[in-house]
Write a protein that holds these residues in place. Structure first.
Motif, PDB file in Angstrom:
ATOM      1  N   LEU A   5       0.814  -1.208   0.000  1.00  0.00           N
ATOM      2  CA  LEU A   5       0.000   0.000   0.000  1.00  0.00           C
ATOM      3  C   LEU A   5       0.851   1.263   0.000  1.00  0.00           C
ATOM      4  O   LEU A   5       0.598   2.208  -0.755  1.00  0.00           O
ATOM      5  N   LEU A   6       1.871   1.298   0.843  1.00  0.00           N
ATOM      6  CA  LEU A   6       2.706   2.484   0.956  1.00  0.00           C
ATOM      7  C   LEU A   6       3.447   2.772  -0.337  1.00  0.00           C
ATOM      8  O   LEU A   6       3.556   3.930  -0.765  1.00  0.00           O
ATOM      9  N   LEU A   7       3.951   1.733  -0.995  1.00  0.00           N
ATOM     10  CA  LEU A   7       4.690   1.922  -2.235  1.00  0.00           C
ATOM     11  C   LEU A   7       3.769   2.466  -3.338  1.00  0.00           C
ATOM     12  O   LEU A   7       4.167   3.356  -4.104  1.00  0.00           O
ATOM     13  N   VAL A   8       2.564   1.945  -3.421  1.00  0.00           N
ATOM     14  CA  VAL A   8       1.623   2.442  -4.430  1.00  0.00           C
ATOM     15  C   VAL A   8       1.281   3.915  -4.168  1.00  0.00           C
ATOM     16  O   VAL A   8       1.245   4.736  -5.092  1.00  0.00           O
ATOM     17  N   ALA A   9       1.045   4.248  -2.890  1.00  0.00           N
ATOM     18  CA  ALA A   9       0.684   5.628  -2.552  1.00  0.00           C
ATOM     19  C   ALA A   9       1.837   6.593  -2.836  1.00  0.00           C
ATOM     20  O   ALA A   9       1.619   7.678  -3.396  1.00  0.00           O
ATOM     21  N   THR A  10       3.061   6.220  -2.450  1.00  0.00           N
ATOM     22  CA  THR A  10       4.208   7.112  -2.712  1.00  0.00           C
ATOM     23  C   THR A  10       4.476   7.217  -4.207  1.00  0.00           C
ATOM     24  O   THR A  10       4.863   8.285  -4.704  1.00  0.00           O
ATOM     25  N   ARG A  11       4.280   6.125  -4.953  1.00  0.00           N
ATOM     26  CA  ARG A  11       4.424   6.179  -6.408  1.00  0.00           C
ATOM     27  C   ARG A  11       3.422   7.168  -7.005  1.00  0.00           C
ATOM     28  O   ARG A  11       3.743   7.933  -7.923  1.00  0.00           O
TER      29      ARG A  11
END
Length: 779
Positions: free
Chosen positions: A9-15
């Motif tokens: 989730l965090l990687l998708v949001a930061t992307r």
């Protein structure tokens, strides 16, 4: 060596955040567009009280007594005497041309007939085609005339017994100050945000198909579509939640509007609204797998949503289709929760129903978007092939016009916006308003008198067109509970000994508690109660005499005012809501669809071939030739909205065809040149929809049809003239619905031609500059 970030989730949001910062357009859409729209709307409604509505006065008597009435109208807080006309013909011309919203006629020999007790007549003619300003002017004139009449010296009337009269004392519920900002702004700000939210959700997902990589998105989510969707929504959800806080700060901080209900419930409903429209926008783009088509569908579904929400025109008065269509729109249920809690202060339990439906729709649209993404997550990306166009190279108006026709016919998104969207809007937009006039509004009656008079009043309320007694409660508490459940919209309390007071010749006061959270319901309900009380009072005074008989006349003469005041609506005599709002909205729709379609072409030109391809659309001859092509494609929409649909829906069509054509030409050309100028700076076709979609509601309230121009700050009024719709709506409504000639709207006509010349020059210069004189090689 740093380990690669873990998918989730965090990687998708930061992307997503990194992409928004790089993309620029996505950041402007999420941050600047709502803030600008909020700021404009806040300025529009900065004057909560409407003043200085212009009135033309025809004083044919020119006596000292008639001067009292003229001075009373001039000093009234809502209106001002802008013109002293010599006759009614010039006064009516002032109304048609927009120099006045109403005309007042004081007849010859007014003072003489008043002294002879012949009850001379004062006539007020007000423009109800311009609904809010017209009705406000009528009310202000009536109050001014009543004040002037009360100031006249009265001779004692004949002695003898006279029965009393019923007086309806109004108690305004929810919005006691009758603040337009509390009513309109509370609904309009979330409406603007819901459009932006859906567009942003669709763009975030659609960019993976058009500009980015769907596979990279899925890799960042660890191959899990649910994580991919939630992570993509998180940054947008946080941004728009802040915008909801800004919305609340404007209403309750800047305007000082009280919040009466449960804030936690409203905050939860706001979160559900954002989830629902992020999911809805994503769903439409995922279904089409084509960003331009998906964004166009979002615009078509979301733009008319305000009409189906039941704020301007009540849901109870809508037809079956409008009620069913509105029930699938989350905005309707959010606004019901918002108004019930923020404006009316109902117990949270009374908002459980709409809150549950809103939650169900949010879950449904999210589940559908998730299911669709799961189905196509591993499918190869589907790229739409660019149309093979037979473009002629060279300069000249004819060549540019032919090339533009080819581009429009070869682009499904553009042909959909310019030609098909007006047809869809023409069928969809008027649906909520086709009931025209509110009838049979349910009210509750608390009859503590239980006499023949009270029963007669209840029967009269039922017989009145506006009201219907739906609940007969024993106590005010029971009636209030029905009001909270939306079973009724007003309470009429008939106190004990009402009939006895009337028979003793005293005024008997009955209490009308009227819900004012929705203004149209309030005014229409109060009208029905006042009419019923007046009818019963007249029946008492005449004691059953024939309505045309001398006893009735004598009784009315004894009890009535020394003058007779007649208030007559013009151009929309029945007060039909559709007749007022739809013709103006049609012109705004034509501007929006043409503006978005032409601007999309400009962005597509760069996206397909860069500056070289854009060079073919640059320069004065190209701009003018393309404008002629747009005029040809806009003709079906103009015919549909100005000639066919007004007759289908029963709106007045008083305008001459030649006048409509004379106004339509500069309108379409000015919109075309504006779109060409703006799109000269676009690099993608979807930029037009992303940045221009949210301007329709602010523009509608700057015209003067719904919100009077006298209530706008001067610089907002001047700035609104930058958009062709401001002059076009005013001009077309006056010609087609009010029978004005092109000379009577020469101000609007001149403004459109000025915009045509200015935007034509700007478009020619801008397209020449951005193409950098890079001509493509001829094939």
């Amino acid at each position: 060596m740093r380990a690669p970030p873990k998918p989730g989730l965090l990687l998708v949001a930061t992307r997503e955040l990194r992409w928004m910062r790089r993309d620029g357009v996505a950041l402007v859409l999420a941050l600047l567009v709502p803030v600008i729209a909020f700021a404009v709307l806040t300025l529009i409604f900065s004057n909560a009280v409407i003043r200085n509505l212009r009135v033309a006065v025809v004083d044919a008597d020119r006596s000292a007594t008639s001067l009292i009435y003229v001075q009373s109208i001039a000093s009234a807080p809502g209106v001002t005497v802008a013109e002293r006309s010599s006759d009614m013909r010039s006064a009516m011309q002032a109304v048609r041309s927009g120099d006045a919203i109403a005309a007042v006629y004081i007849p010859e020999n007014f003072e003489r007939d008043l002294l002879a007790q012949k009850r001379p007549q004062v006539v007020s003619l007000y423009n109800r085609q311009y609904y809010t300003p017209g009705n406000n002017a009528a009310s202000a004139i009536q109050s001014a005339v009543a004040a002037a009449t009360a100031a006249l010296p009265h001779e004692p009337g004949p002695s003898g017994y006279q029965p009393g009269a019923l007086v309806a004392e109004q108690y305004v519920l929810s919005n006691p100050a009758l603040n337009f900002a509390q009513f309109l702004l509370r609904a309009i700000l979330p409406t603007v945000l819901h459009v932006v939210t859906a567009i942003a959700g669709g763009y975030a997902v659609g960019s993976e198909f058009a500009q980015r990589s769907k596979r990279a998105w899925m890799r960042a989510a660890g191959g899990r579509p649910l994580v991919a969707l939630i992570g993509k929504f998180l940054p947008l959800f946080a941004i728009f939640l802040i915008m909801m806080v800004v919305d609340a700060a404007i209403l309750h901080g800047l305007y000082g509007i009280s919040f009466r209900g449960e804030p936690v419930l409203v905050a939860a409903a706001a979160c559900l609204l954002l989830i629902a429209y992020l999911s809805f926008g994503a769903l439409l783009v995922l279904l089409t797998q084509a960003l331009p088509t998906g964004l166009s569908l979002i615009a078509i579904f979301c733009n008319p949503a305000f009409g189906f929400a039941g704020v301007g025109f009540p849901i109870a008065a809508m037809g079956t289709f409008a009620q069913v269509w509105g029930s699938i729109l989350p905005l309707r249920w959010y606004l019901q929760v918002l108004f019930d809690q923020a404006a009316r202060g109902l117990p949270p339990s009374d908002s459980v129903g709409p809150f549950a439906i809103l939650a169900g729709l949010a879950c449904l649209y999210f589940a559908l978007a998730w299911a669709r993404l799961s189905a196509i997550a591993n499918a190869p990306p589907r790229r739409e092939a660019e149309p093979a166009l037979r473009i002629r190279y060279g300069r000249g108006v004819a060549i540019a016009m032919g090339n533009e026709v080819q581009r429009i016919l070869g682009d499904r998104g553009v042909i959909g916006l310019i030609v098909l969207a007006p047809i869809l809007y023409g069928a969809l937009y008027p649906q909520p308003y086709l009931g025209q006039v509110l009838r049979g509004i349910p009210i509750a009656v608390v009859d503590q008198d239980q006499t023949e008079l009270s029963r007669d009043l209840v029967q009269t309320l039922n017989a009145d067109e506006a009201t219907s007694v739906a609940v007969r409660a024993d106590t005010l508490a029971d009636a209030q509970a029905a009001l909270d459940r939306h079973d009724v919209f007003a309470i009429l309390a008939i106190p004990k000994d009402t009939e006895r007071q009337v028979l003793r010749g005293e005024q008997a006061r009955i209490a009308a508690y009227v819900e004012a959270a929705y203004f149209l319901l309030y005014s229409r309900t109060l009208q029905g109660i006042s009419e019923a009380a007046s009818t019963v009072s007249t029946n008492i005074a005449t004691r059953g005499a024939r309505s045309e008989g001398s006893l009735v006349y004598a009784a009315m003469t004894r009890s009535a005012s020394p003058i007779e005041f007649l208030s007559q609506p013009l151009f929309n005599p029945t007060g039909g809501y559709a007749s007022y709002v739809v013709p103006a909205a049609f012109i705004l729709i034509l501007q929006q669809t043409l503006l978005l379609g032409v601007a999309s072409l400009g962005g597509a030109a760069y996206a397909i071939g860069g500056p070289g391809n854009r060079w073919l659309r640059s320069g004065p001859s190209a701009v003018f030739g393309q404008g002629l092509a747009h005029l040809c494609f806009a003709l079906p929409g103009l015919v549909l909205y100005l000639i066919l649909l007004p007759r289908v829906y029963g709106f007045s069509t008083l305008g001459r065809l030649e006048d409509l054509i004379l106004l339509a030409v500069p309108f379409v050309l000015s919109v075309s040149f504006l779109a060409q100028f703006v799109s000269a700076w676009f690099r993608r076709r979807e930029t037009a929809i992303l940045l221009l979609i949210a301007i329709s509601l602010p523009l509608f309230f700057q015209v003067g049809v719904s919100w009077p121009v006298e209530a706008l700050p001067d610089f907002v009024r001047a700035a609104s003239r930058v958009f062709p719709s401001t002059s076009a709506i005013d001009g077309f409504v006056r010609i087609n619905q009010m029978g004005a000639s092109i000379l009577e709207v020469k101000g609007d006509w001149s403004s459109l031609w000025i915009l045509t010349v200015v935007y034509g020059l700007l478009a020619a210069i801008a397209t020449q500059v951005v193409s950098r004189n890079k001509a493509p090689h001829e094939r």
